[in-house]
Write a protein that holds these residues in place. Structure first.
Motif, PDB file in Angstrom:
ATOM      1  N   LYS A  99     -11.465  -1.738   3.147  1.00  0.00           N
ATOM      2  CA  LYS A  99     -12.927  -1.743   3.071  1.00  0.00           C
ATOM      3  C   LYS A  99     -13.568  -1.710   4.454  1.00  0.00           C
ATOM      4  O   LYS A  99     -14.743  -1.356   4.582  1.00  0.00           O
ATOM      5  N   LYS A 100     -12.830  -2.101   5.461  1.00  0.00           N
ATOM      6  CA  LYS A 100     -13.420  -2.161   6.802  1.00  0.00           C
ATOM      7  C   LYS A 100     -13.367  -0.805   7.524  1.00  0.00           C
ATOM      8  O   LYS A 100     -14.367  -0.351   8.057  1.00  0.00           O
ATOM      9  N   TYR A 101     -12.194  -0.196   7.532  1.00  0.00           N
ATOM     10  CA  TYR A 101     -12.037   1.033   8.324  1.00  0.00           C
ATOM     11  C   TYR A 101     -11.765   2.274   7.480  1.00  0.00           C
ATOM     12  O   TYR A 101     -11.608   3.371   8.036  1.00  0.00           O
ATOM     13  N   GLY A 102     -11.696   2.116   6.156  1.00  0.00           N
ATOM     14  CA  GLY A 102     -11.351   3.266   5.329  1.00  0.00           C
ATOM     15  C   GLY A 102      -9.861   3.543   5.342  1.00  0.00           C
ATOM     16  O   GLY A 102      -9.119   2.994   6.157  1.00  0.00           O
ATOM     17  N   GLY A 103      -9.426   4.382   4.424  1.00  0.00           N
ATOM     18  CA  GLY A 103      -8.005   4.690   4.303  1.00  0.00           C
ATOM     19  C   GLY A 103      -7.298   3.655   3.442  1.00  0.00           C
ATOM     20  O   GLY A 103      -7.857   2.612   3.097  1.00  0.00           O
ATOM     21  N   ILE A 104      -6.062   3.976   3.084  1.00  0.00           N
ATOM     22  CA  ILE A 104      -5.268   3.101   2.207  1.00  0.00           C
ATOM     23  C   ILE A 104      -4.176   2.431   3.035  1.00  0.00           C
ATOM     24  O   ILE A 104      -3.468   3.096   3.791  1.00  0.00           O
ATOM     25  N   PHE A 105      -4.074   1.119   2.892  1.00  0.00           N
ATOM     26  CA  PHE A 105      -3.042   0.376   3.624  1.00  0.00           C
ATOM     27  C   PHE A 105      -1.651   0.843   3.216  1.00  0.00           C
ATOM     28  O   PHE A 105      -1.416   1.285   2.090  1.00  0.00           O
ATOM     29  N   TYR A 106      -0.698   0.680   4.150  1.00  0.00           N
ATOM     30  CA  TYR A 106       0.686   1.055   3.888  1.00  0.00           C
ATOM     31  C   TYR A 106       1.362   0.022   2.983  1.00  0.00           C
ATOM     32  O   TYR A 106       2.013   0.370   2.005  1.00  0.00           O
ATOM     33  N   PHE A 107       1.194  -1.259   3.317  1.00  0.00           N
ATOM     34  CA  PHE A 107       1.773  -2.330   2.509  1.00  0.00           C
ATOM     35  C   PHE A 107       0.772  -3.462   2.352  1.00  0.00           C
ATOM     36  O   PHE A 107      -0.003  -3.739   3.277  1.00  0.00           O
ATOM     37  N   LEU A 108       0.823  -4.124   1.204  1.00  0.00           N
ATOM     38  CA  LEU A 108       0.012  -5.325   1.002  1.00  0.00           C
ATOM     39  C   LEU A 108       0.871  -6.380   0.302  1.00  0.00           C
ATOM     40  O   LEU A 108       1.889  -6.068  -0.322  1.00  0.00           O
ATOM     41  N   ASP A 109       0.437  -7.626   0.429  1.00  0.00           N
ATOM     42  CA  ASP A 109       1.113  -8.737  -0.231  1.00  0.00           C
ATOM     43  C   ASP A 109       0.341  -9.058  -1.506  1.00  0.00           C
ATOM     44  O   ASP A 109      -0.883  -9.171  -1.496  1.00  0.00           O
ATOM     45  N   TYR A 110       1.074  -9.196  -2.581  1.00  0.00           N
ATOM     46  CA  TYR A 110       0.482  -9.425  -3.897  1.00  0.00           C
ATOM     47  C   TYR A 110      -0.418 -10.652  -3.912  1.00  0.00           C
ATOM     48  O   TYR A 110      -1.422 -10.693  -4.620  1.00  0.00           O
ATOM     49  N   LYS A 111      -0.049 -11.669  -3.142  1.00  0.00           N
ATOM     50  CA  LYS A 111      -0.834 -12.896  -3.122  1.00  0.00           C
ATOM     51  C   LYS A 111      -1.738 -12.987  -1.889  1.00  0.00           C
ATOM     52  O   LYS A 111      -2.328 -14.042  -1.619  1.00  0.00           O
ATOM     53  N   GLY A 112      -1.803 -11.910  -1.139  1.00  0.00           N
ATOM     54  CA  GLY A 112      -2.680 -11.903   0.033  1.00  0.00           C
ATOM     55  C   GLY A 112      -2.093 -12.588   1.252  1.00  0.00           C
ATOM     56  O   GLY A 112      -2.790 -12.818   2.243  1.00  0.00           O
ATOM     57  N   TYR A 113      -0.809 -12.899   1.238  1.00  0.00           N
ATOM     58  CA  TYR A 113      -0.154 -13.508   2.403  1.00  0.00           C
ATOM     59  C   TYR A 113       0.224 -12.435   3.420  1.00  0.00           C
ATOM     60  O   TYR A 113       0.185 -11.242   3.114  1.00  0.00           O
ATOM     61  N   PRO A 114       0.647 -12.863   4.619  1.00  0.00           N
ATOM     62  CA  PRO A 114       1.057 -11.858   5.613  1.00  0.00           C
ATOM     63  C   PRO A 114       2.317 -11.127   5.152  1.00  0.00           C
ATOM     64  O   PRO A 114       3.309 -11.773   4.827  1.00  0.00           O
ATOM     65  N   PRO A 115       2.281  -9.800   5.085  1.00  0.00           N
ATOM     66  CA  PRO A 115       3.502  -9.055   4.736  1.00  0.00           C
ATOM     67  C   PRO A 115       4.498  -9.119   5.898  1.00  0.00           C
ATOM     68  O   PRO A 115       4.100  -9.368   7.037  1.00  0.00           O
ATOM     69  N   GLN A 116       5.771  -8.933   5.612  1.00  0.00           N
ATOM     70  CA  GLN A 116       6.742  -8.927   6.713  1.00  0.00           C
ATOM     71  C   GLN A 116       6.720  -7.605   7.486  1.00  0.00           C
ATOM     72  O   GLN A 116       7.181  -7.554   8.620  1.00  0.00           O
ATOM     73  N   GLN A 117       6.169  -6.562   6.886  1.00  0.00           N
ATOM     74  CA  GLN A 117       6.131  -5.254   7.548  1.00  0.00           C
ATOM     75  C   GLN A 117       5.011  -5.228   8.584  1.00  0.00           C
ATOM     76  O   GLN A 117       3.836  -5.292   8.202  1.00  0.00           O
ATOM     77  N   LEU A 118       5.371  -5.104   9.857  1.00  0.00           N
ATOM     78  CA  LEU A 118       4.347  -5.114  10.911  1.00  0.00           C
ATOM     79  C   LEU A 118       3.455  -3.876  10.846  1.00  0.00           C
ATOM     80  O   LEU A 118       2.351  -3.867  11.376  1.00  0.00           O
ATOM     81  N   GLU A 119       3.936  -2.827  10.174  1.00  0.00           N
ATOM     82  CA  GLU A 119       3.165  -1.594  10.045  1.00  0.00           C
ATOM     83  C   GLU A 119       2.241  -1.623   8.834  1.00  0.00           C
ATOM     84  O   GLU A 119       1.682  -0.596   8.449  1.00  0.00           O
ATOM     85  N   TRP A 120       2.046  -2.784   8.240  1.00  0.00           N
ATOM     86  CA  TRP A 120       1.342  -2.894   6.961  1.00  0.00           C
ATOM     87  C   TRP A 120      -0.042  -2.262   6.971  1.00  0.00           C
ATOM     88  O   TRP A 120      -0.476  -1.687   5.991  1.00  0.00           O
ATOM     89  N   ASP A 121      -0.769  -2.347   8.087  1.00  0.00           N
ATOM     90  CA  ASP A 121      -2.179  -1.907   8.082  1.00  0.00           C
ATOM     91  C   ASP A 121      -2.363  -0.460   8.518  1.00  0.00           C
ATOM     92  O   ASP A 121      -3.486   0.018   8.641  1.00  0.00           O
ATOM     93  N   GLN A 122      -1.231   0.231   8.780  1.00  0.00           N
ATOM     94  CA  GLN A 122      -1.341   1.602   9.264  1.00  0.00           C
ATOM     95  C   GLN A 122      -1.681   2.554   8.114  1.00  0.00           C
ATOM     96  O   GLN A 122      -1.461   2.258   6.953  1.00  0.00           O
TER      97      GLN A 122
END
Lengths: 406, 406
Positions: B279-302
């Protein structure tokens, strides 16, 4: 830096360690029901995952035992270290004595012993706890684990190695690097004659094979003959690893009175930091490609806490050993960057993962790879280094080119 | 979208495919000396690494054979496909007939056959090339590979699986997802009776086990009973995977005349895209956590090219099948985003990896994971979908809830 500045920095890092970082782990990480530590902790300290990663269990045992040994004989600290050691002792090893990668909260093994760094941090943990307790059992675990690491070092991943034997054999930098630090840390346990035999080979491996004479850089993977191999793995540079290893080498240089090694480490540290520094946004890149091509690691441009903290330790030590003003300048630049970006202004402990611009990418304080280790160790090392009454190199005249005598 | 808009989009994607993207791969990727394809290509098309990754070799064979079969009988395209198939046939398999993960430029195996998706894309490649050539040898390779995949599907990583058996058994979404597409693509080769037996189980696996009724989301890993498992792997959501699988399901729904499946795919596609959208920058995230916690994938927001392109295909197909205006709106939003950020305004082909803000993180056009596949396949699918004279759902009255009849 003048003396009063050194003292101010030392006091700042001491306070940050004892009043901010250690209280975070003391309060939030101890699993009082099943033993061991929670490391997956949100910004505020809430547990978001209960799996137990052996790297981080071992590192936290080491951290609290080290504080007990070197800072203050606090019972709380020893108890916390023993809580982790007890858990590891009971659940950490497979039938062959190799350390699992991860366990459930209760201690049931999750991921097999494919990762030799679990063993490295376990050995470090039990060696340090032996110093605190004198327990022969802990000593024996440290020693046997250390020798099992040496036995496995040619094929550290064992049956989990997916590369086809013979096609492109590469050796990796991380293990000799960690062994430099581990061997020195276990000197009391292994005996100084043993470490004096092992250490020169490790140093030579790093500064002959991984170090590239023509560029002054250190590669993460090279051929068994120490040559550059033009491939994704062969082109990989991890500036944080390099700088961390440079302070390990400086510690060894001081221990073995080796002026030449200090000079090599100083040169490599400065060259590598210059290479790894992000000229656009500041901070040190996580990964770079030796030839400037796109790295395969998508996280290459992120700014990681340990990369910056390990570099600060190295710069602090190097400055005290050499008086080189560039080291002091870098220390101050990294100090500014790290306190601005990694330190959480609201809650205890530091952020670990920033995007290229220096904004938090994840706000966690601990996770699968970040535990009670790099932040408190750096606080401790910087505090102790900068507050030592005189340079670590107390009598520079006695430091001669004695590497070959090691 | 009105008809003239649909036609304009269709023409744009056709032109982009035929005048921009395919010429890039035709010109720069073919290894005329050793066979196969270079996929590690800089922005301009220069080769920066010569290793050959079997996923990408197979995908490029499929791509050029598919163009030859469905767009035009161009000899160049068939020759390019044959160049890759010949290389794969000679060097791609181990003694048990499983497909290696990677080879050197010359075809010497580098990384073992630990990755079953190498086999999936090889089967897809040889199946498509059989349609182009009628070669029984190609057909046999496709069929035998397909059945080996089915045999390995319970333990796809084989001896390279590092998880301790029994502690936390998880099943992964990617294989059933790919098998949906692969089975339909190989229908001619396997026989329609065979696929009609296999496909319903795959669909049911996805929409019963991985689909979570309470949230409408699809998890990347679930227990063998299809339950959520609260762990890093269990919490993982890959919005791109979900949306890609939704168009695979829509293709199956059209093939098997299953209105109910279209409706499920429509609902899941829209829910998941909403969930994955930044919602902030547009585009679809690469990975998300089902419960909203930090994903282990550092590339999650790319922002990755394939995530966006696969979602556009799904939205285009869904719009044509259902007329749902939300699908049309999403298609247009993704079209704007993708042409602004992924398309290279200076050189052919599209960027693959953007940071969260939409700036290129790597400027490569091809690498270890990006080859001649998602960009041209999306151009082709969007072109064909939007230019089909009437909705794919030609006679909606005949599409009934016939899933159980499959």
């Amino acid at each position: 830096m003048i003396n009063s500045e050194l003292n101010q920095y030392a006091a700042l890092y001491q306070t940050e360690l004892l009043d901010n970082v250690i209280p975070f782990w003391t309060e939030y990480s101890v699993d009082k029901i099943f033993g061991g530590y929670f490391t997956c902790l949100t910004r505020e300290g809430n547990v978001f995952d209960t799996d137990k990663f052996v790297w981080l269990q071992g590192r936290q045992v080491w951290m609290f035992a080290m504080l007990y040994n070197n800072v203050e004989k606090k019972k709380t600290w020893l108890d916390i270290a023993l809580n982790g050691a007890d858990f590891l002792k009971k659940y950490g090893r497979d039938e062959e004595g190799n350390w699992y990668f991860s366990l459930t909260r209760e201690g049931i093994p999750l991921i097999q012993a494919y990762n030799i760094f679990s063993d490295c941090f376990a050995a470090m943990a039990f060696g340090e706890l032996y110093k605190a307790t004198g327990s022969e059992e802990f000593k024996q675990i440290a020693v046997s684990t250390y020798y099992q690491i040496l036995e496995r070092q040619e094929h550290p991943k064992g049956i989990y190695d997916k590369s086809v034997p013979g096609t492109r054999p590469l050796i990796n930098f991380a293990l000799p690097m960690i062994l430099c630090n581990l061997s020195l840390s276990l000197e009391d346990v292994l005996g100084s004659q043993t470490t004096a035999k092992i250490v020169p080979e490790l140093i030579s491996n790093i500064m002959t094979n991984f170090y590239q004479e023509d560029t002054g850089l250190i590669l993460e993977n090279v051929s068994r003959e120490g040559k550059f191999v033009d491939s994704f793995e062969g082109r990989l540079i991890s500036p944080g690893h390099v700088n961390e290893s440079m302070w390990f080498l400086m510690d060894l240089a001081v221990r073995y009175n080796d002026q030449s090694l200090i000079e090599q480490a100083e040169k490599t540290l400065l060259r590598n930091t210059e290479f790894g520094w992000d000229k656009k946004y500041g901070g040190i890149f996580y990964f770079l490609d030796y030839k400037g091509y796109p790295p395969q690691q998508l996280e290459w441009d992120q700014k990681l806490w340990w990369v910056h903290l390990e570099t600060m330790i190295a710069m602090a030590k190097c400055y005290k050993l050499t008086g080189n003003q560039s080291c002091s300048n870098w220390f101050e630049e990294l100090h500014q960057y790290s306190w601005k970006h990694f330190k959480d202004p609201e809650y205890n402990e530091w952020f670990g993962y920033l995007d290229r611009r220096g904004d938090p990418l994840l706000t966690l304080k601990g996770g699968k790879w970040k535990g009670s280790f790099h932040v408190p160790r750096a606080m401790y090392e910087i505090w102790k280094t900068l507050s030592s009454p005189s340079p670590l190199q107390k009598d520079s005249a006695t430091l001669s080119n004695s590497r070959n005598k090691l």
